[in-house]
Design a protein around this motif. Structure first.
Motif, PDB file in Angstrom:
ATOM      1  N   UNK A  36       0.852  -1.192   0.000  1.00 20.00           N
ATOM      2  CA  UNK A  36       0.000   0.000   0.000  1.00 20.00           C
ATOM      3  C   UNK A  36       0.890   1.244   0.000  1.00 20.00           C
ATOM      4  N   UNK A  37       0.586   2.163  -0.929  1.00 21.21           N
ATOM      5  CA  UNK A  37       1.369   3.390  -1.059  1.00 21.21           C
ATOM      6  C   UNK A  37       0.419   4.583  -1.126  1.00 21.21           C
ATOM      7  N   UNK A  38       0.662   5.574  -0.271  1.00 20.00           N
ATOM      8  CA  UNK A  38      -0.096   6.825  -0.305  1.00 20.00           C
ATOM      9  C   UNK A  38       0.650   7.807  -1.199  1.00 20.00           C
ATOM     10  N   UNK A 118       5.307   4.719   1.328  1.00 17.21           N
ATOM     11  CA  UNK A 118       4.924   3.310   1.461  1.00 17.21           C
ATOM     12  C   UNK A 118       4.417   3.068   2.882  1.00 17.21           C
ATOM     13  N   UNK A 119       3.147   2.713   2.969  1.00 14.87           N
ATOM     14  CA  UNK A 119       2.523   2.408   4.259  1.00 14.87           C
ATOM     15  C   UNK A 119       2.800   0.961   4.648  1.00 14.87           C
ATOM     16  N   UNK A 125       6.848  -2.175  -4.477  1.00 20.15           N
ATOM     17  CA  UNK A 125       6.506  -0.828  -4.002  1.00 20.15           C
ATOM     18  C   UNK A 125       6.767   0.221  -5.073  1.00 20.15           C
ATOM     19  N   UNK A 126       7.836   0.072  -5.864  1.00 22.13           N
ATOM     20  CA  UNK A 126       8.129   1.088  -6.891  1.00 22.13           C
ATOM     21  C   UNK A 126       7.097   1.031  -8.014  1.00 22.13           C
ATOM     22  N   UNK A 127       6.654  -0.172  -8.368  1.00 22.82           N
ATOM     23  CA  UNK A 127       5.681  -0.274  -9.453  1.00 22.82           C
ATOM     24  C   UNK A 127       4.309   0.235  -9.005  1.00 22.82           C
TER      25      UNK A 127
END
Length: 238
Positions: A36-38, A118-119, A125-127
């Motif tokens: 999960x990414x904000x 990144x939560x 995470x990069x994609x």
């Protein structure tokens, strides 16, 4: 069989939730499975010194992982006084990916900074950040158009990213952490909505990989990114 029991060509469950930040011009909470990414996109008047007086804008990105995004707490990079090489490499990749589909002259002398925090990390995470960053940028530029801040749409195309790898001898799409950490080879693909290549990062982790395996990975990436672009259009209203 993949640890997640997914088919080789199947993405993890993906969500792109927009409008999650009250203050940012554009925002998106992106989930690739448990990753999960904000993402927030913020307008700043003015540009870096090397662009002053050139009549064009800039799009840049910052990336970071919250201390408990992984199984054990990581120290904040701000507390260490410097960013890791990995962080710098990823945020530069995000910035390059967004600029590849942005008409910087249409922004005027303004900068949009896209923050990717990144939560929770479970591979990719990069994609996930790149895919969500385009959504936040699209929403921010639409806001600027609606407010009359800019006159022409600076977004030229979509951009999204996905990881692929050779796991247990089989090319697979969208690696989670368990697969990524045990992959024989892995690659990150960044493509535009029209299928043009922005960047490919490919590495043989445990062995070299063949041209046929690379072509299989590329085919999986095209399929996955096509699905992600459709989700981006739905999230941003077309």
């Amino acid at each position: 069989m993949r640890p997640s029991e997914r088919r080789p060509d199947l993405l993890r469950p993906v969500t792109l939730e927009t409008g999650v930040s009250r203050y940012a011009e554009g925002s998106c909470l992106v989930s690739f499975g448990h990753t999960k990414v904000l993402v927030t996109a913020s307008l700043e008047e003015g540009v870096p010194g090397f662009l002053r007086g050139k009549g064009q804008g800039w799009v840049t990105a910052e990336y970071g992982m919250l201390p408990r995004a992984t199984h054990t707490r990581g120290r904040r990079e701000a507390a260490a006084g410097k960013q890791s090489g990995r962080t710098q490499e990823i945020q530069r990749l995000i910035g390059r990916s967004l600029r590849a589909v942005t008409d910087l002259k249409a922004l005027g002398e303004r900068q949009i900074t896209v923050d990717c925090d990144v939560i929770q990390a479970d591979g990719g995470t990069r994609t996930a950040a790149i895919t969500g960053a385009w959504v936040a940028l699209r929403l921010a530029t639409r806001y600027l158009l609606d407010e009359g801040v800019i006159a022409a749409d600076p977004i030229l195309d979509q951009v999204a990213a996905i990881s692929c790898g050779v796991f247990a001898g089989t090319p697979v799409l969208d690696l989670d952490y368990e697969e990524d950490s045990n992959a024989e080879a892995d690659a990150n693909f960044v493509l535009t909505g029209h299928g043009d290549i922005v960047e490919i990062q490919a590495t043989g982790e445990k062995r070299g990989f063949s041209e046929a395996e690379f072509e299989a990975l590329f085919s999986l990436a095209r399929k996955g990114i096509g699905e992600l672009c459709a989700m981006q259009r739905t999230a941003t209203g077309g």
